[in-house]
Scaffold this active site. Structure first.
Site, mmCIF file in Angstrom:
data_model
loop_
_atom_site.group_PDB
_atom_site.id
_atom_site.type_symbol
_atom_site.label_atom_id
_atom_site.label_comp_id
_atom_site.label_asym_id
_atom_site.label_seq_id
_atom_site.Cartn_x
_atom_site.Cartn_y
_atom_site.Cartn_z
ATOM 1 N N THR A 1 0.919 -1.430 -0.012
ATOM 2 C CA THR A 1 -0.042 -0.075 0.101
ATOM 3 C C THR A 1 0.855 1.335 -0.079
ATOM 4 O O THR A 1 1.141 1.800 -0.780
ATOM 5 C CB THR A 1 -0.611 0.314 0.893
ATOM 6 O OG1 THR A 1 -0.596 -0.501 2.438
ATOM 7 C CG2 THR A 1 -1.932 -1.082 0.995
ATOM 8 N N LYS B 1 4.185 -6.752 4.182
ATOM 9 C CA LYS B 1 4.062 -5.231 3.409
ATOM 10 C C LYS B 1 3.055 -4.466 5.041
ATOM 11 O O LYS B 1 2.987 -5.359 5.766
ATOM 12 C CB LYS B 1 3.024 -5.392 2.535
ATOM 13 C CG LYS B 1 1.383 -5.679 2.878
ATOM 14 C CD LYS B 1 0.609 -4.681 3.881
ATOM 15 C CE LYS B 1 0.453 -3.524 2.580
ATOM 16 N NZ LYS B 1 -0.872 -2.964 3.693
ATOM 17 N N THR C 1 2.181 -8.857 12.331
ATOM 18 C CA THR C 1 2.055 -7.664 11.326
ATOM 19 C C THR C 1 0.922 -7.238 10.641
ATOM 20 O O THR C 1 0.160 -7.963 10.715
ATOM 21 C CB THR C 1 3.999 -7.960 10.580
ATOM 22 O OG1 THR C 1 3.574 -6.302 10.018
ATOM 23 C CG2 THR C 1 3.072 -8.701 9.775
ATOM 24 N N GLU D 1 6.057 5.046 7.193
ATOM 25 C CA GLU D 1 5.352 6.072 6.318
ATOM 26 C C GLU D 1 6.278 6.867 6.920
ATOM 27 O O GLU D 1 6.013 7.540 7.847
ATOM 28 C CB GLU D 1 4.168 6.579 6.529
ATOM 29 C CG GLU D 1 3.160 4.991 6.198
ATOM 30 C CD GLU D 1 2.055 5.482 6.746
ATOM 31 O OE1 GLU D 1 1.176 4.644 5.792
ATOM 32 O OE2 GLU D 1 1.364 6.126 7.238
ATOM 33 N N ASN E 1 -0.165 11.233 5.064
ATOM 34 C CA ASN E 1 -1.353 10.777 5.963
ATOM 35 C C ASN E 1 -2.786 11.679 5.820
ATOM 36 O O ASN E 1 -3.618 11.124 6.659
ATOM 37 C CB ASN E 1 -0.712 9.664 7.752
ATOM 38 C CG ASN E 1 -0.968 8.586 7.512
ATOM 39 O OD1 ASN E 1 -1.532 7.892 6.827
ATOM 40 N ND2 ASN E 1 0.440 8.477 7.488
ATOM 41 N N THR F 1 -5.064 7.163 2.331
ATOM 42 C CA THR F 1 -4.511 6.359 1.851
ATOM 43 C C THR F 1 -5.267 4.997 1.693
ATOM 44 O O THR F 1 -5.625 4.804 2.555
ATOM 45 C CB THR F 1 -2.792 6.045 2.724
ATOM 46 O OG1 THR F 1 -3.708 6.446 4.651
ATOM 47 C CG2 THR F 1 -1.950 7.610 2.525
#
Lengths: 387, 387
Positions: B150, B172, B183, B262, B382, B387
Site C-alpha cells: 500500500t 507489507k 504484523t 511511513e 496521512n 491512503t
C-alpha cells in the site's frame, strides 16, 4: 478561538513579579506570585516516575496545605539533574522565603523547559534580589502566564466571579502533554475562604474531568503541576458554586492547551457515549484522540473515517460490538456515515473545532476527550532544535 | 540498508499470480499464491476488535491447519463493510477454490487498504478467471510482495535454506503499525515438512520476539495477518534450525517494516536491559519507541536525550529507580551522558540506524524494540489524501 484577551476579574491579596533572568534567551523566564497572607493550598503532580527536582520539593511543601508563594522558571526543567538540581531548587525556595519573610515550606517551586541541563540557578537567585520591592501590588496574571511559557504560542489565563470572590487560573503547555493527574503547569488563585482539604478534593475531581482528558502527543511531562492558592480575603463562598466554577475554568484552560498543542491547527473534541462504563469510555476516547492516523486526518480534513473505526477497535480491553457501533461528526452529530465524503470533507476542512461523537452502543458510560491535529509543525518544532 | 534485491532461494511446489484488477489505480493490487499440494498451515491475526471481513474467514479456515491458496488484494481493506463485505470475501475465496479445484476452507484471504469503502469484488472475481492457466509454475514472491503493497516504498521479502528445504517470507506494511500478535500482512512459505501444531507454536514465539516488538505509529491495523504454509515437498528438517531460521527471517522483515515506516528516514532500535522482568522491559521499550518527542529527536538528530528520560519515567506501572537508570547510544553503547552533545549529535545525524540502550538497573529483564523516526513525511502521507 481559545486565545484569551485580558483578564476579566482581579483577585485580591496577590502580588506578582516577572522578569528575564537570562536562562536561555531574552524572553520572560521567571515568575513569582505572592499571597499577602498564608493561603490554603492543594496541588497535584505528575505521575511520571522520573520527576523534576522542584516536584520533589513541591510534594513535601504541599503536605501542610499552606502556600504563600509560587516561583516558576521556564527554559529549564531541572529534571535528571540529581542531588545538585534538588539543592538548587531548594536554594531558590529559600531565597524567595527570605526575601518575602515567609516560611520556606509555604513556597511552591516549578521549573519547565529542557530536561537534563544544569539549571543556572545563580541567575535565578540574583534576579530575586529585592523581590519584595519589585512585586506588583496587584498581581498581573496575564504577565505571569507569559513568564512560564515554553513552546506555547499564547499565554493562557481565565477568571470568574464566585459571589464576592474571584477565581483566576493560568496554565502553560504545548508539547509533552498527556497529563496524568495534572497538566504541565497550571495554577489557580482565589480570595475565597476554603479549606485545603476541600481544595484538594475539588482539584482532583476537576482535573479528572478536564486536564486528565487532554492529550497533545501521549508524552507525560516530568513536571506536571496543578495547584491552587486560596487566601480567604473575600470570605466564604458557596462551595458547590466554587467547584462548578473551578471545573468550568479548568475546561477553558484545557481547551486552550489543546488548541495550542505544538503545531496544532485544530481543536479536536471526542465525545464517547454508550460504553460499558465511564472507565471504558475513557480508554476509547484516549485511543481516538491519540491515534496519529486520526490526528493527521483531522489536520487536512481527509474524510477517511475508517481510521476512527481502527482506533476504537484497537482498544482491546473494552467491550465492543461492531454491529452496535456508530460515529457522527459536529456538535449536534448531524454528519453520519450516510452522508457523502464530500459533506464530511467540508465539515473537517471548514472548522477550527472538530467534534467527533462515537456511540459504542453497549452501555451508559461516557467521556469527553480534548486533543488536536498532528501536523508537519509538530515535527518541525520538535525535530530541528532542542526545545 | 534493509531493502531487498532479489530472492536468494526458491521454494518448491508453490505457484503465484499477480495482476492489476483496477481497484483504485493501475498498480498491482491482487496476488495469489498456490501450493501444489495441501500445506500444513498456521496463522495469527490482529487483536484489533474491529477486524476486516477476510480476517473472520481466515480465522475459520485456520482451524483445520491446512492452507492451499492465499489470495490478497491491496487498495481496499474490506473493513467496516458488514455482512455484505463478508459475502464478498467469501465469494472471492469460492472463486479461487473453484478455479484451482481445491477445498474452499484451504483458501486464506487478506485485504489491505482503505477502511469502510465497499470492495469492488466483481473486479477481483473476474481477474481470477482462468486462474490455474495464469499461474507462474514457479512462484515469483518478489512480484507477489509488490502486489500487496500500500504505502510501502519497497517490496519486502526474505529467504533462507534449512537443510534441503527453503523458507521464504514476504511482508507489507508502513503505517497503522503496532502489531498485536502479527504484523500488517506477512506470509511464509516452505517446502519443509512440519506439522501445523508445530508451525503454530513457532509462529507465535517468533512473532512475539519480532513483529510484536515493532511500532511505527501505535495504530494497530484491523487486518494484521501472519501466516505460514508448509507443503512438505522437501521432507523433514531439523526443527530447532527451522525455528531459528524462522525467527531470523521474521527479524529481517521486522527491520524492513520499521525502516520503511511511513515517512521514516531512520531505523530506531531500542535495547532495554536491567528491568525487573522481561514484561516490564517490553513496556519501557514500547514507551520509548512510541514517544513522538523521542521519534522527532531521532529524525533530525537533536541531542535532547531528556526526552528518553521522560519516556521511561512515564511508564507508571514498572519498577524504576532514578539513581540506577542509565542510557547510552550506538551498537556498543559507547556514547553516554558523559559525552558532549556534539558527540551525540554527530552519531544521531550520521547514521541511518540508531541504537539506544537503556539500563534500568533493577533486575534481569530485557527486550529489543523496533521503530522509526517521525517526520513531516508521515504527516504528509496521512493528512492530504485517503491512503
Amino acid at each position: 478561538m481559545e486565545r484569551p484577551d485580558t483578564l476579566e476579574y482581579s483577585v485580591q491579596g496577590f502580588s506578582s513579579y516577572v522578569t528575564n533572568c537570562g536562562i536561555k534567551d531574552t524572553t520572560l523566564d521567571l515568575g513569582v506570585v505572592y499571597s499577602h497572607v498564608p493561603a490554603a493550598g492543594a496541588a497535584i503532580f505528575t505521575k511520571n516516575q522520573f520527576v523534576g527536582e522542584p516536584i520533589k520539593i513541591g510534594r513535601k511543601h504541599n503536605e501542610n496545605g499552606i502556600f504563600q508563594a509560587l516561583v516558576v522558571n521556564s527554559k529549564n526543567a531541572n529534571v535528571a539533574t540529581g542531588e545538585d538540581g534538588y539543592k538548587k531548587a531548594m536554594a531558590i525556595c529559600s531565597k524567595v522565603a527570605t526575601e518575602l519573610s515567609i516560611d520556606v515550606t509555604s513556597v511552591l517551586p516549578s521549573s519547565t523547559g529542557v530536561i537534563g541541563h544544569p539549571l543556572p540557578f545563580e541567575k535565578v537567585v540574583s534576579a530575586l534580589d529585592s523581590l519584595s520591592e519589585n512585586l506588583n501590588e496587584q498581581a498581573d496574571f496575564a504577565d505571569f502566564a507569559k513568564s512560564i511559557m515554553t513552546t506555547d504560542t499564547f499565554p493562557k489565563f481565565v477568571s470568574a466571579k464566585i459571589g464576592d470572590a474571584v477565581l483566576v487560573g493560568v496554565a502553560k503547555g504545548s508539547g509533552m502533554i498527556e497529563p496524568n493527574m495534572a497538566t504541565m503547569l497550571s495554577y489557580f488563585f482565589t480570595d475565597a475562604k476554603i479549606s485545603s482539604e476541600k481544595l484538594d478534593g475539588f482539584l482532583r475531581k476537576a482535573a479528572n474531568k478536564t486536564f486528565n482528558r487532554l492529550s497533545v502527543d501521549t508524552d507525560t511531562s516530568t513536571s506536571d503541576t496543578l495547584a491552587i492558592f486560596a487566601n480567604g480575603l473575600a470570605g466564604e463562598v458557596d462551595e458547590e458554586l466554587f467547584y462548578t466554577t473551578l471545573e468550568e475554568l479548568c475546561t477553558k484552560l484545557t481547551r486552550m492547551l489543546a488548541r495550542d498543542g505544538e503545531g496544532a491547527t485544530k481543536l479536536f473534541l471526542v465525545d464517547v457515549n454508550g460504553a460499558a462504563n465511564d472507565s471504558e469510555a475513557e480508554k476509547i476516547g484516549r485511543s481516538i484522540v491519540n491515534s496519529p492516523l486520526v490526528k493527521t486526518m483531522i489536520y487536512k480534513g481527509d474524510p477517511n473515517w475508517g481510521r476512527v473505526w481502527m482506533a476504537v477497535g484497537k482498544t482491546t480491553d473494552v467491550r465492543l460490538d461492531e454491529s452496535k457501533f456508530s460515529l457522527a461528526w459536529g456538535a449536534d452529530g448531524a454528519i453520519t456515515k450516510k452522508d457523502s465524503s464530500e459533506v464530511l470533507t467540508r465539515y473537517l476542512q471548514g472548522n477550527e473545532e472538530i467534534i467527533l461523537k462515537v456511540n459504542i452502543g453497549v452501555g451508559e458510560g461516557s467521556s469527553r476527550f480534548y486533543g488536536c491535529d498532528l501536523t508537519e509543525g509538530y515535527v518541525k518544532i520538535n525535530a530541528y532544535y532542542t526545545t
